[in-house]
Write a protein that holds these residues in place. Structure first.
Motif, PDB file in Angstrom:
ATOM      1  N   ASP A 329       0.813  -1.216   0.000  1.00 54.92           N
ATOM      2  CA  ASP A 329       0.000   0.000   0.000  1.00 54.92           C
ATOM      3  C   ASP A 329       0.844   1.262   0.000  1.00 54.92           C
ATOM      4  O   ASP A 329       0.386   2.322  -0.428  1.00 54.92           O
ATOM      5  CB  ASP A 329      -0.954  -0.005   1.191  1.00 54.92           C
ATOM      6  N   ALA A 330       2.083   1.157   0.472  1.00 53.14           N
ATOM      7  CA  ALA A 330       2.997   2.290   0.389  1.00 53.14           C
ATOM      8  C   ALA A 330       3.527   2.444  -1.042  1.00 53.14           C
ATOM      9  O   ALA A 330       3.767   3.562  -1.522  1.00 53.14           O
ATOM     10  CB  ALA A 330       4.152   2.114   1.366  1.00 53.14           C
ATOM     11  N   LEU A 331       3.700   1.322  -1.739  1.00 49.00           N
ATOM     12  CA  LEU A 331       4.184   1.342  -3.119  1.00 49.00           C
ATOM     13  C   LEU A 331       3.093   1.757  -4.108  1.00 49.00           C
ATOM     14  O   LEU A 331       3.384   2.352  -5.145  1.00 49.00           O
ATOM     15  CB  LEU A 331       4.703  -0.050  -3.507  1.00 49.00           C
ATOM     16  N   VAL A 457      -1.375  -2.094   8.871  1.00 51.03           N
ATOM     17  CA  VAL A 457      -0.829  -2.076  10.231  1.00 51.03           C
ATOM     18  C   VAL A 457       0.641  -2.455  10.119  1.00 51.03           C
ATOM     19  O   VAL A 457       1.030  -3.625  10.260  1.00 51.03           O
ATOM     20  CB  VAL A 457      -1.593  -3.051  11.158  1.00 51.03           C
ATOM     21  N   TYR A 458       1.482  -1.457   9.883  1.00 48.45           N
ATOM     22  CA  TYR A 458       2.874  -1.728   9.530  1.00 48.45           C
ATOM     23  C   TYR A 458       3.684  -2.313  10.689  1.00 48.45           C
ATOM     24  O   TYR A 458       4.671  -3.019  10.463  1.00 48.45           O
ATOM     25  CB  TYR A 458       3.538  -0.456   9.008  1.00 48.45           C
ATOM     26  N   VAL A 460       2.739  -4.641  12.702  1.00 48.26           N
ATOM     27  CA  VAL A 460       2.557  -6.095  12.629  1.00 48.26           C
ATOM     28  C   VAL A 460       3.300  -6.657  11.413  1.00 48.26           C
ATOM     29  O   VAL A 460       4.022  -7.665  11.509  1.00 48.26           O
ATOM     30  CB  VAL A 460       1.059  -6.454  12.551  1.00 48.26           C
ATOM     31  N   GLY A 461       3.135  -6.013  10.270  1.00 44.81           N
ATOM     32  CA  GLY A 461       3.758  -6.505   9.050  1.00 44.81           C
ATOM     33  C   GLY A 461       5.280  -6.505   9.139  1.00 44.81           C
ATOM     34  O   GLY A 461       5.939  -7.487   8.759  1.00 44.81           O
ATOM     35  N   ILE A 462       5.854  -5.422   9.637  1.00 45.60           N
ATOM     36  CA  ILE A 462       7.315  -5.336   9.750  1.00 45.60           C
ATOM     37  C   ILE A 462       7.835  -6.346  10.773  1.00 45.60           C
ATOM     38  O   ILE A 462       8.902  -6.946  10.576  1.00 45.60           O
ATOM     39  CB  ILE A 462       7.731  -3.895  10.117  1.00 45.60           C
ATOM     40  N   ALA A 463       7.089  -6.543  11.850  1.00 45.56           N
ATOM     41  CA  ALA A 463       7.496  -7.541  12.848  1.00 45.56           C
ATOM     42  C   ALA A 463       7.550  -8.934  12.224  1.00 45.56           C
ATOM     43  O   ALA A 463       8.491  -9.703  12.470  1.00 45.56           O
ATOM     44  CB  ALA A 463       6.526  -7.523  14.029  1.00 45.56           C
ATOM     45  N   MET A 464       6.540  -9.264  11.423  1.00 43.28           N
ATOM     46  CA  MET A 464       6.545 -10.547  10.728  1.00 43.28           C
ATOM     47  C   MET A 464       7.756 -10.678   9.809  1.00 43.28           C
ATOM     48  O   MET A 464       8.410 -11.729   9.743  1.00 43.28           O
ATOM     49  CB  MET A 464       5.262 -10.708   9.910  1.00 43.28           C
TER      50      MET A 464
END
Length: 489
Positions: A329-331, A457-458, A460-464
Motif C-alpha cells: 500500500d505504500a508502493l 498495520v505496519y 505487525v507486518g514489519i514484525a513478521m
C-alpha cells in the motif's frame, strides 16, 4: 561452491539486464496511469490486450529454438554449425511470418478486434525482436553477460526516453504551439507507446548486426531436424505458458460485457504490475541457471548444486513475497498514479504467490531439460493452460479479474507440483524439503495475515518480516558464510 559463485555472478549481471527490460513496463506504469496520459483504465486495458498478443506471438516466432540452441551448442563439437543453422532457421521463418502478416493485417485486425494501425506496428516489432533471439542466446552461451546487459539497457533507455518524449514533451509542445488538435487524434497515446517500442527494437537489432556479419552461413538439415524435435515441446510449453501468463486479458475482453471489459482489464493489468518484483527476481534467476544447468550437467554430483540453487531461490523468494505484501500500500500510489485503478489491489498477493510458484517450477525443470525429456515440460505447461482456461471460462462472468488471478495461482502451483513429482522419478535431486516447506509455509502464512487481516498495520507486518528474516539467517548461516568466504578469496 565454485559453481554457485559462477551462477551468482552471471545471475547478477543477467539480472540487471533482464530486470531493466521487465522494469520498462513497471517504470512506465506511473506514466501510463497518470491523469495526463491514460487516466481511464479502459485505455490502458487496450494496451494490455495488445501486449498479451505480443507475448503469444513472441513465443510462436521463437518456436523453442533458443532453448534448443543452448542444448546443441553445449552438446555438439561443431558449435559454428549450430549457430548458423539456428540463425538461418529463425531468419527465414521470421521474414515469412512478417510478409504473411502484412498481407493479411486487415483480416487479423477484424478477427481480434484491434485497430489495424496498431497491428501494423506490432508486426514490425515482432519481426525485429525475433531477429535478435539467437544473437542474444549466443552472448549468453559464450558467457558474455556484460555485452548482453549493455544492449538490453540501451533498449530500455531508448524506449523510456521516447515514451517520455512522445507522451509528455511533444504533447506539451503541440499544445503550446496551437497544433494539438491537428497533430493528436483519438488514442494517439497508444500509437506512440508502440512507436517507441518499434524504434527501441530497431536500435537493438542494429547493435547486434555484427553477429550476422561474423557467422559462417551453413545450414545442416539433419541438425536442424534434431533441433526442431527438441524445440517442439518447448514451443508447446511456451504457448501454454503465454496462455497462463497473459491470455486472461484476452478472455476478459471476450467474456465480459463490452462496457466493463476494458476497464476491468486496465485495473487488473495495472495492479498485476505490483507483482513484478517477484517476476523480475524469478526471471533473472532463470536466465542465470539455464546455461548453468547444461554446462554443469556432467560435473561431479550436479544434483547437490541443483538442490542448493532451489533452496536459495525459495529463501530469497519468500523474503520478496512477504516484503512486497507488507509494503504494497505504500508502493501503490508511487506506481499506479490514478485511484481509478486501485479497486483491483485484492489480486496482488495472489499474483505474487503465483509467480513465486512459477519461479520454483523453472528451478525444478532442470530434470527434463538435461535428460532431453522436454516433452514433459510441454505436458505440464499444457495442464497449466487447461486449468487457466477452465477456471477463467467458468468464473470470469461472476468474478471478473479475481477469477483470472486465482486461475493463475492454481495453474502455476499445479505445474510446480507436477514437475516435482515427475522429477523425483526420472532425475532424483536431494532437495531439503523440510527447510523449503518451512520457508513457504511461514512466508505465505505471514503474507496472507498481513494483507487480508492486518493490512496497513505496519507494526505487525514489519514484525513478521523481521522474524522471517531472522529465521532465514539462522538456517542459512553456514551456507552464507561459505559463499562470502569464497567471494572474499
Amino acid at each position: 561452491m565454485s559453481g554457485l559463485r559462477s551462477l551468482f555472478k552471471q545471475t547478477f549481471i543477467y539480472g540487471i539486464a533482464t530486470v531493466l527490460p521487465r522494469m520498462l513496463s513497471f517504470l512506465l506504469v506511473p506514466l501510463y496511469t497518470s491523469e495526463a496520459v491514460l487516466a481511464n483504465p479502459s485505455e490502458y486495458g487496450k494496451v494490455s490486450v495488445i501486449f498479451s498478443y505480443f507475448v503469444l506471438f513472441n513465443v510462436i516466432l521463437a518456436y523453442g529454438m533458443e532453448t534448443a540452441f543452448f542444448r546443441f551448442f553445449n552438446k555438439e563439437e561443431d558449435k559454428a554449425k549450430v549457430v548458423s543453422t539456428a540463425t538461418l532457421s529463425l531468419v527465414v521463418s521470421s521474414i515469412g511470418f512478417f510478409l504473411l502478416a502484412l498481407i493479411f493485417q486487415n483480416q487479423i485486425a477484424n478477427v481480434i478486434a484491434i485497430d489495424v494501425k496498431y497491428i501494423n506496428l506490432v508486426i514490425w516489432i515482432l519481426l525485429l525482436d525475433a531477429l535478435v533471439i539467437i544473437p542474444f542466446a549466443w552472448l549468453r552461451a559464450n558467457e558474455k553477460p556484460m555485452r548482453y546487459a549493455v544492449i538490453k539497457i540501451l533498449n530500455v533507455a531508448v524506449n523510456i526516453g521516447l515514451n517520455l518524449f512522445f507522451l509528455l514533451a511533444l504533447k506539451q509542445l503541440a499544445q503550446e504551439s496551437g497544433l494539438f488538435e491537428r497533430i493528436y487524434k483519438t488514442n494517439f497515446e497508444i500509437s506512440y507507446i508502440f512507436i517507441a517500442n518499434l524504434v527501441a527494437s530497431a536500435i537493438t537489432l542494429l547493435a547486434m548486426l555484427s553477429f550476422y556479419t561474423k557467422i559462417k552461413y551453413r545450414f545442416d538439415k539433419q541438425l536442424w531436424q534434431q533441433m526442431l524435435r527438441y524445440a517442439f515441446p518447448v514451443l508447446i510449453a511456451g504457448v501454454a505458458f503465454s496462455i497462463n501468463e497473459t491470455f486472461d486479458r484476452i478472455l476478459l475482453k471476450e467474456l465480459l460485457p463490452a462496457d466493463i471489459a476494458e476497464n476491468d482489464i486496465g485495473m487488473y493489468s495495472a495492479c498485476y504490475k505490483l507483482a513484478l518484483f517477484m517476476t523480475l527476481f524469478a526471471t533473472a534467476y532463470r536466465l542465470g541457471i539455464e546455461p548453468f544447468f547444461f554446462s554443469h550437467a556432467k560435473a561431479k554430483n550436479p544434483q547437490k548444486n541443483y538442490a542448493n540453487i532451489l533452496e536459495f531461490f525459495v529463501a530469497l523468494g519468500s523474503i520478496i513475497l512477504l516484503a512486497v505484501v507488507v509494503f504494497v500500500d505504500a508502493l501503490k500510489p508511487l506506481i499506479i498514479r490514478s485511484e481509478a485503478y486501485w479497486d483491483a489491489m485484492w489480486i496482488v498477493p495472489i499474483i505474487l504467490l503465483a509467480n513465486f510458484c512459477l519461479g520454483i517450477y523453472h528451478n525444478l525443470s532442470v530434470w527434463y531439460k538435461i535428460t532431453d525429456r522436454t516433452k514433459f515440460g510441454a505436458y505440464i505447461s499444457v495442464v497449466g493452460a487447461i486449468i487457466t482456461l477452465v477456471i477463467n471460462f467458468i468464473f470470469i462472468e461472476a468474478y471478473s479479474y479475481k477469477a483470472s488471478a486465482v486461475a493463475t495461482l492454481v495453474a502455476y502451483a499445479s505445474m510446480m507440483l507436477l514437475s516435482f513429482y515427475f522429477g523425483r522419478r526420472y532425475y532424483p535431486i536431494p532437495y531439503n524439503l523440510k527447510k523449503i516447506g518451512l520457508y513457504l509455509l511461514i512466508s505465505i502464512g505471514f503474507s496472507m495475515l498481513s494483507f487480508y487481516k492486518y493490512r496497513g498495520v505496519y507494526i505487525v507486518g514489519i514484525a513478521m518480516l523481521i522474524v522471517f528474516l531472522g529465521l532465514v539467517m539462522l538456517l542459512e548461516k553456514n551456507q552464507l558464510r561459505n559463499v562470502f568466504k569464497k567471494v572474499k578469496t
